[in-house]
Design an enzyme around this catalytic site. Structure first.
Site, mmCIF file in Angstrom:
data_model
loop_
_atom_site.group_PDB
_atom_site.id
_atom_site.type_symbol
_atom_site.label_atom_id
_atom_site.label_comp_id
_atom_site.label_asym_id
_atom_site.label_seq_id
_atom_site.Cartn_x
_atom_site.Cartn_y
_atom_site.Cartn_z
ATOM 1 N N CYS A 43 5.138 10.939 2.290
ATOM 2 C CA CYS A 43 3.992 10.963 3.193
ATOM 3 C C CYS A 43 4.045 12.141 4.154
ATOM 4 O O CYS A 43 3.070 12.878 4.302
ATOM 5 C CB CYS A 43 3.921 9.650 3.971
ATOM 6 S SG CYS A 43 2.528 9.595 5.118
ATOM 7 N N LYS A 51 -1.497 16.878 3.198
ATOM 8 C CA LYS A 51 -2.763 16.824 2.453
ATOM 9 C C LYS A 51 -3.946 16.726 3.404
ATOM 10 O O LYS A 51 -4.958 17.412 3.230
ATOM 11 C CB LYS A 51 -2.753 15.626 1.513
ATOM 12 C CG LYS A 51 -4.077 15.344 0.823
ATOM 13 C CD LYS A 51 -4.103 13.926 0.298
ATOM 14 C CE LYS A 51 -4.114 12.912 1.438
ATOM 15 N NZ LYS A 51 -4.015 11.518 0.955
ATOM 16 N N TYR A 99 11.063 12.038 12.988
ATOM 17 C CA TYR A 99 11.662 10.986 12.164
ATOM 18 C C TYR A 99 13.176 10.943 12.340
ATOM 19 O O TYR A 99 13.776 9.870 12.469
ATOM 20 C CB TYR A 99 11.309 11.206 10.691
ATOM 21 C CG TYR A 99 10.126 10.401 10.217
ATOM 22 C CD1 TYR A 99 10.270 9.370 9.301
ATOM 23 C CD2 TYR A 99 8.846 10.662 10.699
ATOM 24 C CE1 TYR A 99 9.188 8.631 8.870
ATOM 25 C CE2 TYR A 99 7.752 9.927 10.276
ATOM 26 C CZ TYR A 99 7.925 8.914 9.362
ATOM 27 O OH TYR A 99 6.845 8.170 8.942
ATOM 28 N N GLY A 175 -8.190 11.642 -12.516
ATOM 29 C CA GLY A 175 -9.348 11.068 -11.845
ATOM 30 C C GLY A 175 -8.977 10.119 -10.734
ATOM 31 O O GLY A 175 -9.835 9.408 -10.209
ATOM 32 N N ILE A 178 -5.446 11.367 -5.808
ATOM 33 C CA ILE A 178 -4.831 12.675 -5.580
ATOM 34 C C ILE A 178 -5.679 13.778 -6.202
ATOM 35 O O ILE A 178 -5.933 14.820 -5.588
ATOM 36 C CB ILE A 178 -3.398 12.699 -6.135
ATOM 37 C CG1 ILE A 178 -2.506 11.745 -5.343
ATOM 38 C CG2 ILE A 178 -2.816 14.113 -6.086
ATOM 39 C CD1 ILE A 178 -1.093 11.619 -5.886
ATOM 40 N N GLU A 181 -8.925 14.226 -4.189
ATOM 41 C CA GLU A 181 -8.685 14.831 -2.879
ATOM 42 C C GLU A 181 -8.437 16.331 -2.986
ATOM 43 O O GLU A 181 -9.008 17.127 -2.226
ATOM 44 C CB GLU A 181 -7.511 14.128 -2.198
ATOM 45 C CG GLU A 181 -7.856 12.723 -1.740
ATOM 46 C CD GLU A 181 -6.660 11.919 -1.274
ATOM 47 O OE1 GLU A 181 -6.867 10.895 -0.599
ATOM 48 O OE2 GLU A 181 -5.506 12.303 -1.583
ATOM 49 N N ARG A 198 -10.022 12.020 -18.410
ATOM 50 C CA ARG A 198 -10.290 11.423 -19.719
ATOM 51 C C ARG A 198 -11.090 10.130 -19.630
ATOM 52 O O ARG A 198 -11.654 9.664 -20.619
ATOM 53 C CB ARG A 198 -8.971 11.152 -20.436
ATOM 54 C CG ARG A 198 -8.083 10.147 -19.743
ATOM 55 C CD ARG A 198 -6.742 10.013 -20.439
ATOM 56 N NE ARG A 198 -5.859 9.060 -19.775
ATOM 57 C CZ ARG A 198 -4.608 8.820 -20.149
ATOM 58 N NH1 ARG A 198 -4.104 9.475 -21.181
ATOM 59 N NH2 ARG A 198 -3.875 7.944 -19.495
ATOM 60 N N GLY A 261 -0.537 10.720 -12.407
ATOM 61 C CA GLY A 261 0.261 9.536 -12.141
ATOM 62 C C GLY A 261 1.604 9.860 -11.520
ATOM 63 O O GLY A 261 2.015 11.023 -11.426
ATOM 64 N N HIS A 435 -25.746 2.887 17.337
ATOM 65 C CA HIS A 435 -26.810 3.692 16.723
ATOM 66 C C HIS A 435 -26.875 5.083 17.346
ATOM 67 O O HIS A 435 -26.696 5.226 18.547
ATOM 68 C CB HIS A 435 -28.145 2.973 16.914
ATOM 69 C CG HIS A 435 -29.299 3.659 16.260
ATOM 70 N ND1 HIS A 435 -29.502 3.631 14.896
ATOM 71 C CD2 HIS A 435 -30.305 4.410 16.779
ATOM 72 C CE1 HIS A 435 -30.597 4.324 14.607
ATOM 73 N NE2 HIS A 435 -31.094 4.812 15.739
#
Length: 449
Positions: A43, A51, A99, A175, A178, A181, A198, A261, A435
């Protein structure tokens, strides 16, 4: 009672592993964590965070184009890929440091290197052999290449963030989220993008109406989306790449990205030494408490291939630590988890698709609307947003929500709270909207299909 070097040894310092280590340490456990690459996992280092930074960068081009409709006049603009990547690298380095400091401040011992399970309650790393009462595997997943000739010439989502030059022409295979995006990112940065899938439509597993709507919007945005087609081979020709398709056609591009994948990172962990069970895709089998088939060994995150999202990995890691070290038996929760695809436009969902709801319930009501968003009124851009609610007609409960449009990811988070709280369609109807917004459509839908 047998003594161990550590109460918990965590393999992998991504989102799930770091959360588990910190919470377990907070419960008083003596904890160690091993990481062979960089703190933050997929991530932070090569996934969600970089990303989205690239996604932000790619939206400025459309903004410049749309500005003319609002009275702005600007000189020609250009984009520097190297400047973007340098800025991205600096931010990722900062987050990686955050981290690592979180782990250090929790008094968790850090091992830099590849850890392997050497037997029950035994881990080896960087030449050392340590014992642990409990072992947690949080090693994530990795991209896989399609089995076609010339796959070695392709890149993956891991490689994109370190490209020295942004390719002028790119073919993206896949498709899923990832692929969609990165197609939007490169298209927004002014590159020529061909997306090859495909399947009959993008985003398998999402609501069918959302899938069709997003596919149409991707095409209108300038992406050359080709469905029902696959890649046969990739060859290097005259400094470019030639992509051979199942249709018999060929195209010339500067880069080919495979987004077909991901596979769990279980190879080389020594799982066979302790009989940890794997499924047919190599994912670690676990129960609702993240327990593996081997006593004392647990697994969380993408390596289990349950629901491969960062918040889910964090939730699983936290629940594991509370269960094992906090005296609270907390099973992991995977119901009504919101999804967001940072395509352009964005797509987001929570709960059941229409097809899933019809399989589960005898009485399903659908409310939805597709419309031109206000921003497009002056920009002249040809785009449509989609909002949709799926309702269990037997009790009026909203069981699914789907959206395609600007800020869909931000909007779905609030809708997820309502669905988690078992809100009814009447609750939505009784709520006043803000609104003018895209989000207000969810509380103004009245016409049942």
């Amino acid at each position: 009672m047998q003594k161990y070097d550590f109460d918990l040894f965590v393999i992998g310092a991504g989102s799930g592993g770091v959360r588990a280590a910190r919470i377990a340490a907070g419960h008083g456990a003596k904890v160690a964590i091993a990481e062979e690459y960089r703190f933050g996992g997929t991530c932070v280092i090569r996934g969600c965070v970089p990303k989205k930074l690239l996604m932000y960068a790619s939206q400025y081009g459309q903004g410049f184009e749309d500005a003319a409709g609002f009275g702005w006049h600007s000189a020609a603009t250009s984009h520097s890929w190297t400047s973007l990547i340098a800025a991205k690298d600096a931010e990722i380095a900062r987050l990686e440091g955050v981290y690592q400091r979180l782990i250090e401040n929790a008094n968790v011992e850090i091992f830099k290197g590849r850890a392997q399970i050497a037997g029950p309650n035994r881990v080896t790393v960087t030449g050392a052999s340590v014992s642990a009462r409990t072992i947690l595997i949080a090693t994530g997943a990795r991209p896989v290449m399609p089995p076609v000739a010339g796959a070695n010439l392709m890149i993956t989502s891991d490689d994109v963030f370190d490209l020295p030059v942004g390719p002028p022409r790119i073919a993206i295979i896949g498709g899923g989220y990832i692929a969609c995006e990165f197609a939007g990112i490169f298209n927004g940065l002014g590159r020529h993008v061909v997306q090859l899938h495909r399947g009959s439509q993008v985003l398998r597993g999402f609501d069918d109406e959302l899938r069709e709507h997003l596919g149409d919007e991707l095409k209108k945005s300038g992406i050359d989306l080709r469905l029902g087609v696959d890649v046969v081979a990739v060859e290097r020709q005259r400094g470019a790449l030639s992509v051979q398709l199942t249709t018999g056609d060929a195209m010339e591009v500067d880069a080919v990205m495979a987004a077909t994948g991901r596979l769990p990172n279980t190879w080389g962990l020594g799982l066979e030494t302790v009989d940890v069970g794997l499924d047919q895709n190599g994912a670690i089998k676990v129960d609702e408490y993240s327990r593996t088939s081997s006593p004392g060994i647990y697994a969380v995150g993408d390596v289990t291939n349950r629901l491969n999202l960062t918040p889910v990995a964090i939730h699983e890691g936290h629940a594991f630590a509370d269960t094992v070290f906090g005296g609270k038996a907390l099973p992991t929760e995977h119901e009504n988890v919101p999804f967001a695809v940072f395509s352009q436009p964005q797509a987001a969902s929570v709960g059941l698709s229409e097809a899933q709801a019809r399989d589960r319930y005898s009485n399903v009501e659908i409310y939805g609307s597709a419309f031109r968003p206000m921003r497009a009124a002056l920009s002249g851009r040809d785009e449509k947003a989609l909002v949709k609610l799926v309702v269990n007609g037997s009790n009026d409960r909203v069981v699914g929500a789907h959206i395609v449009g600007a800020d869909a990811a931000e909007i779905i988070q609030g809708i997820a709270v309502a669905i988690k709280a078992r809100a009814t369609k009447a609750d939505f109807d009784a709520t006043l909207g803000v609104h003018p917004t895209l989000a207000e459509e969810f509380v103004t839908l009245r016409n049942r299909r």
